[in-house]
Design a protein around this motif. Structure first.
Motif, PDB file in Angstrom:
ATOM      1  N   HIS A 113       0.823  -1.218   0.000  1.00  0.00           N
ATOM      2  CA  HIS A 113       0.000   0.000   0.000  1.00  0.00           C
ATOM      3  C   HIS A 113       0.857   1.269   0.000  1.00  0.00           C
ATOM      4  N   VAL A 114       0.709   2.074  -1.052  1.00  0.00           N
ATOM      5  CA  VAL A 114       1.503   3.299  -1.232  1.00  0.00           C
ATOM      6  C   VAL A 114       1.403   4.208   0.004  1.00  0.00           C
ATOM      7  N   ASP A 115       0.184   4.401   0.525  1.00  0.00           N
ATOM      8  CA  ASP A 115       0.019   5.324   1.666  1.00  0.00           C
ATOM      9  C   ASP A 115       0.817   4.861   2.881  1.00  0.00           C
ATOM     10  N   ASP A 140       3.041  -1.904 -12.529  1.00  0.00           N
ATOM     11  CA  ASP A 140       3.247  -0.808 -13.493  1.00  0.00           C
ATOM     12  C   ASP A 140       3.766   0.452 -12.795  1.00  0.00           C
ATOM     13  N   GLU A 141       3.675   0.468 -11.445  1.00  0.00           N
ATOM     14  CA  GLU A 141       4.128   1.667 -10.728  1.00  0.00           C
ATOM     15  C   GLU A 141       5.643   1.858 -10.832  1.00  0.00           C
ATOM     16  N   VAL A 142       6.376   0.818 -11.300  1.00  0.00           N
ATOM     17  CA  VAL A 142       7.826   0.977 -11.476  1.00  0.00           C
ATOM     18  C   VAL A 142       8.133   1.999 -12.580  1.00  0.00           C
ATOM     19  N   LYS A 191      -7.602  -0.162   0.207  1.00  0.00           N
ATOM     20  CA  LYS A 191      -7.391   0.245  -1.191  1.00  0.00           C
ATOM     21  C   LYS A 191      -8.680   0.862  -1.742  1.00  0.00           C
ATOM     22  N   LEU A 192      -8.558   1.656  -2.809  1.00  0.00           N
ATOM     23  CA  LEU A 192      -9.676   2.518  -3.222  1.00  0.00           C
ATOM     24  C   LEU A 192     -11.019   1.787  -3.411  1.00  0.00           C
ATOM     25  N   ILE A 193     -11.069   0.772  -4.274  1.00  0.00           N
ATOM     26  CA  ILE A 193     -12.383   0.200  -4.609  1.00  0.00           C
ATOM     27  C   ILE A 193     -13.063  -0.472  -3.400  1.00  0.00           C
ATOM     28  N   PRO A 194     -12.376  -1.364  -2.665  1.00  0.00           N
ATOM     29  CA  PRO A 194     -13.058  -1.921  -1.491  1.00  0.00           C
ATOM     30  C   PRO A 194     -13.334  -0.884  -0.406  1.00  0.00           C
ATOM     31  N   LEU A 195     -12.505   0.163  -0.355  1.00  0.00           N
ATOM     32  CA  LEU A 195     -12.765   1.238   0.613  1.00  0.00           C
ATOM     33  C   LEU A 195     -14.082   1.938   0.281  1.00  0.00           C
ATOM     34  N   ILE A 196     -14.299   2.196  -1.018  1.00  0.00           N
ATOM     35  CA  ILE A 196     -15.558   2.862  -1.409  1.00  0.00           C
ATOM     36  C   ILE A 196     -16.742   1.954  -1.051  1.00  0.00           C
ATOM     37  N   PRO A 220     -13.333   9.259   1.202  1.00  0.00           N
ATOM     38  CA  PRO A 220     -12.267  10.244   1.007  1.00  0.00           C
ATOM     39  C   PRO A 220     -11.641  10.146  -0.381  1.00  0.00           C
ATOM     40  N   VAL A 221     -11.721  11.233  -1.133  1.00  0.00           N
ATOM     41  CA  VAL A 221     -11.127  11.261  -2.476  1.00  0.00           C
ATOM     42  C   VAL A 221      -9.949  12.228  -2.442  1.00  0.00           C
ATOM     43  N   TYR A 222      -8.775  11.733  -2.834  1.00  0.00           N
ATOM     44  CA  TYR A 222      -7.563  12.558  -2.758  1.00  0.00           C
ATOM     45  C   TYR A 222      -7.572  13.634  -3.850  1.00  0.00           C
ATOM     46  N   GLY A 223      -7.169  14.847  -3.456  1.00  0.00           N
ATOM     47  CA  GLY A 223      -7.069  15.947  -4.421  1.00  0.00           C
ATOM     48  C   GLY A 223      -8.424  16.205  -5.058  1.00  0.00           C
ATOM     49  N   LEU A 272      -8.975  13.402  -9.952  1.00  0.00           N
ATOM     50  CA  LEU A 272      -8.763  13.331 -11.406  1.00  0.00           C
ATOM     51  C   LEU A 272      -7.618  12.395 -11.811  1.00  0.00           C
ATOM     52  N   ASN A 273      -6.932  11.814 -10.835  1.00  0.00           N
ATOM     53  CA  ASN A 273      -5.864  10.846 -11.163  1.00  0.00           C
ATOM     54  C   ASN A 273      -6.492   9.642 -11.845  1.00  0.00           C
ATOM     55  N   VAL A 274      -5.727   9.051 -12.766  1.00  0.00           N
ATOM     56  CA  VAL A 274      -6.266   7.963 -13.590  1.00  0.00           C
ATOM     57  C   VAL A 274      -5.553   6.649 -13.264  1.00  0.00           C
ATOM     58  N   THR A 323     -10.869   7.827 -14.207  1.00  0.00           N
ATOM     59  CA  THR A 323     -10.462   8.741 -13.128  1.00  0.00           C
ATOM     60  C   THR A 323     -11.016   8.180 -11.817  1.00  0.00           C
ATOM     61  N   ASN A 324     -10.371   8.543 -10.720  1.00  0.00           N
ATOM     62  CA  ASN A 324     -10.839   8.039  -9.419  1.00  0.00           C
ATOM     63  C   ASN A 324     -12.272   8.475  -9.142  1.00  0.00           C
ATOM     64  N   ILE A 325     -12.591   9.704  -9.518  1.00  0.00           N
ATOM     65  CA  ILE A 325     -13.936  10.190  -9.205  1.00  0.00           C
ATOM     66  C   ILE A 325     -14.997   9.412 -10.003  1.00  0.00           C
ATOM     67  N   GLY A 327       3.325  13.137  -3.526  1.00  0.00           N
ATOM     68  CA  GLY A 327       3.951  12.510  -4.705  1.00  0.00           C
ATOM     69  C   GLY A 327       2.989  11.718  -5.573  1.00  0.00           C
ATOM     70  N   HIS A 328       1.701  11.996  -5.468  1.00  0.00           N
ATOM     71  CA  HIS A 328       0.629  11.205  -6.107  1.00  0.00           C
ATOM     72  C   HIS A 328       0.837  11.034  -7.625  1.00  0.00           C
ATOM     73  N   ASP A 329       1.011   9.792  -8.066  1.00  0.00           N
ATOM     74  CA  ASP A 329       1.150   9.523  -9.505  1.00  0.00           C
ATOM     75  C   ASP A 329      -0.136   9.929 -10.237  1.00  0.00           C
ATOM     76  N   MET A 331      -4.648   7.623   9.451  1.00  0.00           N
ATOM     77  CA  MET A 331      -4.372   8.077   8.087  1.00  0.00           C
ATOM     78  C   MET A 331      -5.308   9.201   7.636  1.00  0.00           C
ATOM     79  N   TYR A 332      -6.516   9.232   8.155  1.00  0.00           N
ATOM     80  CA  TYR A 332      -7.501  10.147   7.571  1.00  0.00           C
ATOM     81  C   TYR A 332      -7.960  11.272   8.493  1.00  0.00           C
ATOM     82  N   SER A 333      -7.722  11.161   9.827  1.00  0.00           N
ATOM     83  CA  SER A 333      -8.286  12.206  10.693  1.00  0.00           C
ATOM     84  C   SER A 333      -7.552  13.529  10.438  1.00  0.00           C
TER      85      SER A 333
HETATM   86  P1  TYD Z   1      -4.887   2.661  -4.281  1.00  0.00           P
HETATM   87  O1  TYD Z   1      -6.048   1.724  -4.279  1.00  0.00           O
HETATM   88  O2  TYD Z   1      -4.185   2.935  -3.000  1.00  0.00           O
HETATM   89  O3  TYD Z   1      -3.876   2.117  -5.388  1.00  0.00           O
HETATM   90  P2  TYD Z   1      -2.535   2.823  -6.023  1.00  0.00           P
HETATM   91  O4  TYD Z   1      -2.186   4.026  -5.249  1.00  0.00           O
HETATM   92  O5  TYD Z   1      -1.508   1.743  -5.864  1.00  0.00           O
HETATM   93  O6  TYD Z   1      -2.886   3.115  -7.446  1.00  0.00           O
HETATM   94  O7  TYD Z   1      -5.386   4.045  -4.873  1.00  0.00           O
HETATM   95  C1  TYD Z   1      -5.974   4.139  -6.153  1.00  0.00           C
HETATM   96  C2  TYD Z   1      -6.214   5.611  -6.454  1.00  0.00           C
HETATM   97  O8  TYD Z   1      -7.212   6.109  -5.548  1.00  0.00           O
HETATM   98  C3  TYD Z   1      -4.989   6.481  -6.239  1.00  0.00           C
HETATM   99  O9  TYD Z   1      -4.967   7.501  -7.243  1.00  0.00           O
HETATM  100  C4  TYD Z   1      -5.212   7.115  -4.877  1.00  0.00           C
HETATM  101  C5  TYD Z   1      -6.722   7.214  -4.784  1.00  0.00           C
HETATM  102  N1  TYD Z   1      -7.309   7.090  -3.426  1.00  0.00           N
HETATM  103  C6  TYD Z   1      -8.215   8.046  -2.975  1.00  0.00           C
HETATM  104  O10 TYD Z   1      -8.574   9.011  -3.678  1.00  0.00           O
HETATM  105  N2  TYD Z   1      -8.738   7.893  -1.707  1.00  0.00           N
HETATM  106  C7  TYD Z   1      -8.389   6.857  -0.892  1.00  0.00           C
HETATM  107  O11 TYD Z   1      -8.873   6.811   0.269  1.00  0.00           O
HETATM  108  C8  TYD Z   1      -7.463   5.878  -1.383  1.00  0.00           C
HETATM  109  C9  TYD Z   1      -7.042   4.715  -0.516  1.00  0.00           C
HETATM  110  C10 TYD Z   1      -6.943   6.026  -2.666  1.00  0.00           C
END
Ligand code: TYD
Ligand code: NAD
Length: 339
Positions: free
Chosen positions: A86-88, A126-128, A192-197, A208-211, A214-216, A251-253, A278-280, A335-337
């Protein structure tokens, strides 16, 4: 055929074990897993009952233990899924990523060499390759794209990936490496994102959606990844790298909104939070090599796979409720508070 699957109590490793049981019943599988926070022996319940899979608890970085296991078991094939993934978490505490992902891989490579393993497969990512810009939709990662990492996680995975290739060139160990895009499906840990949602939406909790969201990411149903790895270990050429991905960029959204709509939950649950350091920006795989050379193509389209995944979480509530009611609570808080 005796195969060692490391990290088989985690998300992709467990799906791989079930894939082999279904599609390669003649294989004898040994699962080696340390059972970190991400490993769950309950996931393997029915696999272990099949009599074709045995479980060994241990650390891939413990060289003496790994050497003894290889001596005793005489594996034909090793597939290394075991990793901190997990990147975080890697941003908070990088050290364990170096220990497991780099030193653990080195220990498996040495044991594979010493005990004459016929194929060592490294599950890379692929993150390499780092990331691609958001405004160049026709750019993709190929196997020739330079390694250019962003996070402690991806840097540790790149080290392991390159070390694996070095063991081919230097010692002639028959290795293969796969670099896959983001997976989703059953048994995915809810950080991780999908099971977290899915799990948070089912409990009517904010997402919680980062930024700006719009990250893909290039999403692949986990079973398609398992099929690709099986093809690589059986037909892939030693010393080669294979990218795995199915041209499924979102996109994440978009992903968040799709899951909320499947569940019939309101978009008001979406909460934009501080971006990841450092979000890819964008990942996108060109799978031409594995398609052309091995005939692999993904079978599950995102629309179908995401519905199957949501259904699995609805039908397997105790699996994830046990997780989110345990140590995960403290993790989430930390991580989120205040983010
Ligand atoms: P993640 O599932 O952690 O996989 P990775 O960072 O290895 O791609 O995250 C997928 C995307 O979702 C990534 O752009 C970060 C974002 N994200 C959120 O917006 N909110 C969250 O709570 C998490 C865990 C990830
Ligand atoms: P995961 O975190 O769900 O599972 C990792 C497993 O490894 C857990 O069962 C854990 O207990 C085990 N483990 C951790 N440290 C160990 C150690 N020192 N010794 C033995 N076992 C240990 O991870 P995942 O999502 O299933 O990923 C599996 C592999 O695939 C990883 O190598 C990851 O880098 C790679 N990968 C993942 C994705 C993805 O989208 N999840 C995409 C591409 C590549």
């Amino acid at each position: 055929m005796k195969i060692l699957v490391t990290g088989g109590a985690g998300f992709i490793g467990s799906n791989f074990i079930y894939y082999l049981l279904e599609n390669r019943p003649e294989y004898e599988t040994v699962c080696l897993d340390k059972l970190t926070y991400a490993g769950n022996l309950k996931t393997l319940d029915s696999a272990l009952k099949s009599g074709k899979v045995t479980f060994v608890k241990g650390d891939i970085a413990n060289r003496d233990f790994v050497d003894e296991l290889f001596e005793k078991q005489r594996f034909d094939v090793v597939v290394n899924f075991a990793a901190e993934s997990h990147v975080d978490r890697s941003i908070e505490s990088p050290e364990v990523f170096l220990q497991t992902n780099i030193m653990g891989t080195a220990s498996l490579l040495d044991a594979s060499r010493k005990h004459g393993v016929k194929r060592y497969h490294q599950v890379s990512t692929d993150e390499v390759y780092g990331d691609l810009p958001l405004d160049a939709a026709d750019s993709f990662f190929t196997e020739e794209t330079p390694i250019h990492t962003s996070s402690p996680y991806s840097a540790s995975k790149a080290s392991a990936d390159l070390l694996t290739l070095a063991y081919f060139r230097t010692y002639g160990l028959p290795v293969t490496v796969s670099r896959c895009s983001n997976n989703y499906g059953p048994y995915h840990f809810p950080e991780k994102l999908i099971p977290l949602i899915i799990t948070r939406a089912l409990n009517d909790e904010n997402i919680p959606v980062y930024g700006q969201g719009l990250n893909v990411r290039d999403w692949l149903y986990v079973e398609d990844h398992c099929k690709a790895i099986t093809m690589i270990i059986e037909k892939g050429r030693a010393g080669e790298v294979y990218n795995i991905g199915g041209h499924n960029e979102k996109t994440n959204i978009d992903v968040v909104k799709t899951v909320l709509s499947i569940l019939g939950k309101p978009e008001s649950l979406i909460t934009y939070v501080k971006d990841r350091a450092g979000h890819d920006l964008r990942y996108a795989i060109d799978p031409a090599k594995i398609s052309g050379e091995l005939g692999w193509s993904p079978e599950t389209k995102f629309d179908e796979g995401i519905k199957k995944t949501v259904k699995w979480y609805l039908e397997n509530k105790t699996w994830w409720e046990d997780i989110i009611n345990g140590d995960y609570k403290d993790y989430y808080e930390k991580m989120y508070s205040g983010r």
